[in-house]
Design an enzyme around this catalytic site. Structure first.
Site, PDB file in Angstrom:
ATOM      1  N   CYS A   1     104.325 -14.497  94.039  1.00  0.00           N
ATOM      2  CA  CYS A   1     103.244 -13.633  93.689  1.00  0.00           C
ATOM      3  C   CYS A   1     102.412 -14.220  92.548  1.00  0.00           C
ATOM      4  CB  CYS A   1     103.383 -12.256  93.149  1.00  0.00           C
ATOM      5  SG  CYS A   1     104.400 -11.430  94.631  1.00  0.00           S
TER       6      CYS A   1
ATOM      7  N   HIS B   1      97.258  -9.365  90.234  1.00  0.00           N
ATOM      8  CA  HIS B   1      98.015  -9.543  91.424  1.00  0.00           C
ATOM      9  C   HIS B   1      98.078  -8.057  92.175  1.00  0.00           C
ATOM     10  CE1 HIS B   1     100.933 -10.146  94.585  1.00  0.00           C
ATOM     11  NE2 HIS B   1     102.070  -9.479  93.783  1.00  0.00           N
TER      12      HIS B   1
ATOM     13  N   ASN C   1     100.490  -5.800  99.683  1.00  0.00           N
ATOM     14  CA  ASN C   1     100.529  -7.157  98.818  1.00  0.00           C
ATOM     15  C   ASN C   1     100.751  -8.240  99.473  1.00  0.00           C
ATOM     16  OD1 ASN C   1     102.016  -8.974  97.242  1.00  0.00           O
ATOM     17  ND2 ASN C   1     103.311  -7.449  96.071  1.00  0.00           N
TER      18      ASN C   1
HETATM   19  N1  COA Z   1     109.459   5.911 102.262  1.00  0.00           N
HETATM   20  C1  COA Z   1     110.176   6.851 101.736  1.00  0.00           C
HETATM   21  N2  COA Z   1     111.074   7.002 100.788  1.00  0.00           N
HETATM   22  C2  COA Z   1     111.195   5.849 100.325  1.00  0.00           C
HETATM   23  C3  COA Z   1     110.594   4.445 100.664  1.00  0.00           C
HETATM   24  C4  COA Z   1     109.843   4.742 101.774  1.00  0.00           C
HETATM   25  N3  COA Z   1     109.144   3.666 102.092  1.00  0.00           N
HETATM   26  N4  COA Z   1     111.443   3.666 100.026  1.00  0.00           N
HETATM   27  C5  COA Z   1     112.351   4.190  99.100  1.00  0.00           C
HETATM   28  N5  COA Z   1     112.400   5.517  99.343  1.00  0.00           N
HETATM   29  C6  COA Z   1     113.164   6.534  98.628  1.00  0.00           C
HETATM   30  C7  COA Z   1     114.246   6.012  98.055  1.00  0.00           C
HETATM   31  O1  COA Z   1     115.314   5.865  98.999  1.00  0.00           O
HETATM   32  C8  COA Z   1     114.764   7.048  96.811  1.00  0.00           C
HETATM   33  O2  COA Z   1     115.255   8.070  97.516  1.00  0.00           O
HETATM   34  P1  COA Z   1     116.348   8.852  96.695  1.00  0.00           P
HETATM   35  O3  COA Z   1     115.776   9.568  95.468  1.00  0.00           O
HETATM   36  O4  COA Z   1     116.870   9.900  97.719  1.00  0.00           O
HETATM   37  O5  COA Z   1     117.395   7.931  96.413  1.00  0.00           O
HETATM   38  C9  COA Z   1     113.107   7.338  96.627  1.00  0.00           C
HETATM   39  O6  COA Z   1     112.238   7.257  97.719  1.00  0.00           O
HETATM   40  C10 COA Z   1     112.795   6.749  95.272  1.00  0.00           C
HETATM   41  O7  COA Z   1     113.232   5.641  95.370  1.00  0.00           O
HETATM   42  P2  COA Z   1     112.702   4.393  94.335  1.00  0.00           P
HETATM   43  O8  COA Z   1     112.976   3.029  94.616  1.00  0.00           O
HETATM   44  O9  COA Z   1     113.131   5.065  92.915  1.00  0.00           O
HETATM   45  O10 COA Z   1     111.183   4.617  94.182  1.00  0.00           O
HETATM   46  P3  COA Z   1     110.010   4.126  93.353  1.00  0.00           P
HETATM   47  O11 COA Z   1     109.256   5.206  92.718  1.00  0.00           O
HETATM   48  O12 COA Z   1     110.569   3.134  92.250  1.00  0.00           O
HETATM   49  O13 COA Z   1     109.156   3.330  94.244  1.00  0.00           O
HETATM   50  C11 COA Z   1     108.729   1.126  94.811  1.00  0.00           C
HETATM   51  C12 COA Z   1     109.598   2.120  95.147  1.00  0.00           C
HETATM   52  C13 COA Z   1     109.040  -0.087  95.736  1.00  0.00           C
HETATM   53  C14 COA Z   1     107.532   1.459  95.507  1.00  0.00           C
HETATM   54  C15 COA Z   1     108.274   0.651  93.647  1.00  0.00           C
HETATM   55  O14 COA Z   1     109.729   0.590  92.899  1.00  0.00           O
HETATM   56  C16 COA Z   1     107.685  -0.633  93.169  1.00  0.00           C
HETATM   57  O15 COA Z   1     106.452  -0.512  93.538  1.00  0.00           O
HETATM   58  N6  COA Z   1     108.325  -1.252  92.645  1.00  0.00           N
HETATM   59  C17 COA Z   1     107.326  -2.791  92.319  1.00  0.00           C
HETATM   60  C18 COA Z   1     107.450  -3.366  93.682  1.00  0.00           C
HETATM   61  C19 COA Z   1     106.327  -4.499  93.469  1.00  0.00           C
HETATM   62  O16 COA Z   1     105.472  -4.595  92.769  1.00  0.00           O
HETATM   63  N7  COA Z   1     106.841  -5.630  94.285  1.00  0.00           N
HETATM   64  C20 COA Z   1     106.093  -6.780  94.335  1.00  0.00           C
HETATM   65  C21 COA Z   1     106.134  -7.604  93.182  1.00  0.00           C
HETATM   66  S1  COA Z   1     105.122  -8.855  93.389  1.00  0.00           S
END
Ligand code: COA
Length: 332
Positions: A114, A259, A289
């Protein structure tokens, strides 16, 4: 002493649009969750047999060259940022060199995920400042959708990543002209496995095995929570570093182009920098992304929409796999 200036930007995304509802037919997810957690509503995924990293970057480059008023024959060097090249070997830079009939100029591939576009911009800037090259093409392009696990297990990354290409033509200008002020690059490899794609790698007996296929080790794996926590800290640090380096206050920024990792990350940075909505450019809502593609695509869209004017102070910042993070400050 020369300075480098962005002379033109271009972009291309595949025609196929994938909505959140489309994803909910592939995995256990839904539109509300994706919009609330990431801000993404639609993204573009490639069509096998139609789109390649090379032909998407060709289209983005043609647009950038035209807007820069520069011919392919004027380009002295290609820097291609991608972690999803068309071939394992050689890199994508040479494929673009062939595709666009560039002279037999150097072509360098870099793999900084990224942060790739800002790393590439920084390399181009050094070549131009030393007088080695006058015009450098910088590309960020990815096909991420073929590396996504589209089952329930991979849903946290499958809903985020997407495909697309962006390009910028950099040219040497006199040092009193607008251009790149500084770039700032960082890495912290201890977190490499928080966002990575393990296979195919070279340090295994064979590069592709049935075991890899069965275990899904060729899919992108992301610890979303860890990435999020580090991203918000590093984005702020590296933007502040760029401002301090140039003796500027955050209020001097005319447009922040972060980004496009997650809309919540962009909004967090915006809030910390106390920037109004019109000073932060986001397009993750309709593009997802696209890793190294996000910043040049965003610059190209912002320019098209008249959001960048000559002389504006633009701040670019990125964070991603590695971890790597980077920023650039430039006058347009
Ligand atoms: N749809 C529905 N539910 C989902 C899911 C999806 N696509 N992905 C994860 N979940 C669920 C999880 O299983 C979890 O369930 P649980 O509470 O029963 O265990 C719940 O949603 C919360 O998961 P969590 O991982 O804590 O959510 P979050 O708020 O952290 O969001 C991301 C997940 C990936 C969106 C977030 O962590 C994020 O954006 N991280 C940065 C990613 C990023 O920027 N990546 C690129 C870097 S360059």
């Amino acid at each position: 002493m020369y300075k480098s200036r962005i002379l033109g930007v271009g972009h291309y995304v595949p025609e196929r649009t994938v909505t959140n509802d489309d994803l909910s037919k592939m995995m256990d997810t839904n539109n509300d969750w994706i919009v609330e957690r990431t801000g993404i509503r639609t993204r573009h995924w490639f069509t096998p047999g139609v789109d390649t990293v090379t032909n998407m970057s060709k289209k983005a480059t043609e647009m950038a060259l035209e807007r820069a008023g520069v011919g392919a024959e004027d380009i002295d060097f290609i820097i291609f940022a991608t972690i999803t090249p068309d071939y394992f070997i050689p890199g994508n830079g040479v494929l673009l060199q062939r595709e666009l009939n560039f002279r037999n100029i150097g072509a360098l591939d870099i793999r900084n995920a990224c942060s790739g576009f800002i790393y590439a911009l920084s390399i181009a800037d050094q070549f131009i400042k030393t007088g080695m090259y006058k015009k450098v093409l910088v590309v960020g392009a990815e096909i991420q959708s073929s590396a996504l696990d589209k089952s329930d297990e991979g849903r946290s990354s499958a809903v985020i990543f997407a495909d697309g290409a962006g390009a910028a033509v950099l040219g040497a200008v006199e040092s009193d002209q607008p251009g790149i002020l500084s770039t700032h690059l960082h890495s912290q490899g201890q977190y490499a496995e928080e966002l990575y794609c393990k296979d195919p790698g070279s340090s295994r007996e064979v590069r592709i095995s049935q075991e890899m296929i069965d275990s899904g080790s060729f899919f992108v794996k992301m610890n979303g929570n860890a990435v999020f926590k580090h991203a918000v800290v590093r984005f702020m640090e590296v933007i502040q570093e760029a401002l301090d380096h140039n003796g500027l206050d955050k209020s001097a920024i005319d447009l922040l182009v972060p980004h496009q990792a997650n809309l919540r990350i962009s909004q967090y940075i915006q809030q910390k920098l106390e920037l109004p909505d019109e000073k932060v450019f986001n397009n993750i809502m309709h593009l997802g992304n696209t890793t190294a593609g996000t910043i040049p695509i965003a610059l190209s869209e912002a320019w098209e929409q008249g959001k960048i004017k000559e002389g504006d102070l633009i701040c670019l910042a990125a964070f991603g796999s590695g971890f790597t993070w980077a920023s650039a400050l430039l006058n347009w």
